[in-house]
Scaffold this motif. Structure first.
Motif, short mmCIF file in Angstrom:
data_model
loop_
_atom_site.label_atom_id
_atom_site.label_comp_id
_atom_site.label_asym_id
_atom_site.label_seq_id
_atom_site.Cartn_x
_atom_site.Cartn_y
_atom_site.Cartn_z
N THR A 133 9.44 -2.31 7.76
CA THR A 133 8.81 -3.46 7.10
C THR A 133 9.23 -3.55 5.64
O THR A 133 9.81 -2.62 5.07
CB THR A 133 7.27 -3.38 7.14
OG1 THR A 133 6.82 -2.46 6.13
CG2 THR A 133 6.75 -2.93 8.50
N PRO A 136 4.98 -1.49 2.61
CA PRO A 136 4.51 -0.17 2.99
C PRO A 136 3.00 -0.06 3.14
O PRO A 136 2.51 0.91 3.72
CB PRO A 136 5.00 0.71 1.83
CG PRO A 136 5.21 -0.21 0.68
CD PRO A 136 5.64 -1.51 1.29
N THR A 141 2.36 -0.60 9.31
CA THR A 141 2.69 0.71 8.77
C THR A 141 1.57 1.70 9.05
O THR A 141 1.82 2.87 9.38
CB THR A 141 2.94 0.61 7.25
OG1 THR A 141 3.99 -0.33 7.01
CG2 THR A 141 3.33 1.96 6.67
N HIS A 147 7.60 5.24 9.09
CA HIS A 147 7.81 3.95 8.42
C HIS A 147 9.11 3.99 7.63
O HIS A 147 9.46 5.00 7.00
CB HIS A 147 6.66 3.63 7.45
CG HIS A 147 6.88 2.36 6.68
ND1 HIS A 147 7.04 2.34 5.31
CD2 HIS A 147 6.99 1.07 7.09
CE1 HIS A 147 7.23 1.09 4.91
NE2 HIS A 147 7.20 0.31 5.97
N ASP A 149 10.70 1.52 4.65
CA ASP A 149 10.53 0.40 3.72
C ASP A 149 11.91 -0.18 3.43
O ASP A 149 12.79 0.52 2.93
CB ASP A 149 9.87 0.91 2.43
CG ASP A 149 9.54 -0.21 1.45
OD1 ASP A 149 10.00 -1.35 1.64
OD2 ASP A 149 8.83 0.08 0.47
#
Length: 356
Positions: A133, A136, A141, A147, A149
């Protein structure tokens, strides 16, 4: 009405989208400098689990980034991949066994309820979950185990531009690291992107050719196919032009019949196997007298009605989509301006839709 150039006031129509398109070289550089270590760390942790299959979940622009990742993971990593139908779990309550499956949710904002719910359901079903994504602190997330960023920075224009190319590069670096490679081939992308984005005037001249188009067809093959889908979306959401995207192979299975010498056909022609596979389709289009606009090499553009020459000599085919979309983002912006529309604020669009 003329288009706002980078550095001009964002109060003018299209100024925000134009400025964010112009940021993409800097965003790519930031990912290579600041994002690579974290991406490699995530890839190493996931590789240690030896996933047997990958499911990708996304909507809209992010769905096209996910499709690009599907090509990368299958070709570069040898991992079978699928694009998930989120409603099977969110609407129908399906409970598949996702043991040893990697589920990757791709989203600019990470707030789509069905994407969040399906990712949580996948984690409960035994999957390793990864959120990719530009936020964050998003709900996506929070529910995913890992995850990435994409570091595109705040995106204020409604049409996603810099977050798309940031997602492509981040997914490329992830796939390379997952396969034990360093992704060094991406090092020249920021400079190449800057060269493309400096040619706004060239695209503006081309846009006048298509301002009255009532329909467009966009085609490619291989790694270029996600670019065709994303370009079609950009034209539809900024210019309101019905734009149909096809794999070149699928175009020959019926839709070729609608091609004439009036409605433009945009062909993204990669340098590599995808471009080679597209040659028979291009020959059929030329035989039908199609108004053919090519994004590709000098030779391919010279054989078309019009086009944009990409600086992709020596660029691996799997990285070319990051450059291919840039002139098409510019084209969507410039055609919208030429048609008297504001690409910053397409009608009916919201930044955080119910389904992202």
């Amino acid at each position: 009405m003329s288009a706002a150039l980078p550095g001009e006031s964002c109060e003018r129509a299209g100024g925000i989208m134009s400025a964010e398109v112009a940021e993409q070289s800097a965003v790519l550089r930031r990912i290579l400098r600041d994002g690579t270590p974290g991406i490699r760390e995530v890839a190493a942790a996931i590789a240690a689990r030896e996933p047997r299959f990958v499911l990708l979940t996304a909507r809209g622009t992010s769905d096209h980034a996910a499709l690009y990742a599907k090509y990368l993971l299958e070709i570069r990593c040898g991992l079978p991949c699928g694009l998930a139908s989120m409603s099977t779990t969110t609407a129908y309550g399906a409970k598949p066994d996702l043991t040893d499956v990697l589920v990757i949710g791709v989203s600019q904002w990470g707030g789509s309820p069905d994407l969040v719910a399906s990712t949580w359901a996948a984690r409960e079903a035994g999957a390793t979950t990864l959120a990719v994504t530009n936020n964050p602190d998003s709900a996506l997330t929070a529910v995913a185990e890992f995850h990435i960023d994409v570091l595109a920075g705040p995106e204020r224009a409604l049409p996603a531009t810099k977050s798309y190319t940031a997602s492509l590069l981040s997914l490329y670096l992830f796939a390379e690291a997952l396969g034990g490679r360093d992704g060094a081939a991406a090092g020249d992308l920021p400079d190449l992107a800057q060269r493309v984005l400096a040619r706004t005037g060239e695209v503006r001249a081309l846009a006048s050719r298509y301002r009255f188009a009532e329909r467009m067809v966009i085609i490619s093959r291989g790694y270029g196919y996600p670019t065709a889908k994303e370009a079609a979306l950009k034209l539809m959401e900024t210019c309101y032009i019905p734009a149909l995207s096809y794999s070149g192979a699928d175009l020959l299975h019926g839709p070729l019949a609608m091609v004439d010498n009036i409605s433009p056909v945009i062909a993204i022609v990669p340098e590599g196997k995808g471009g080679e596979a597209l040659q028979a389709v291009l020959a059929r289009l030329r035989a039908r007298g199609a108004d053919l606009f090519v994004v590709g090499s000098q030779a391919e553009v010279e054989a078309a009605s019009a086009g944009f020459v990409l600086p992709t000599d020596g660029v691996p085919e799997e990285l070319q989509p990051i450059l291919q979309i840039l002139p098409l983002q510019l084209l969507a912006h410039e055609v919208a301006i030429a048609r008297g529309q504001d690409p910053d604020a397409p009608r009916t669009m919201a930044k955080t839709p119910e389904t992202d």
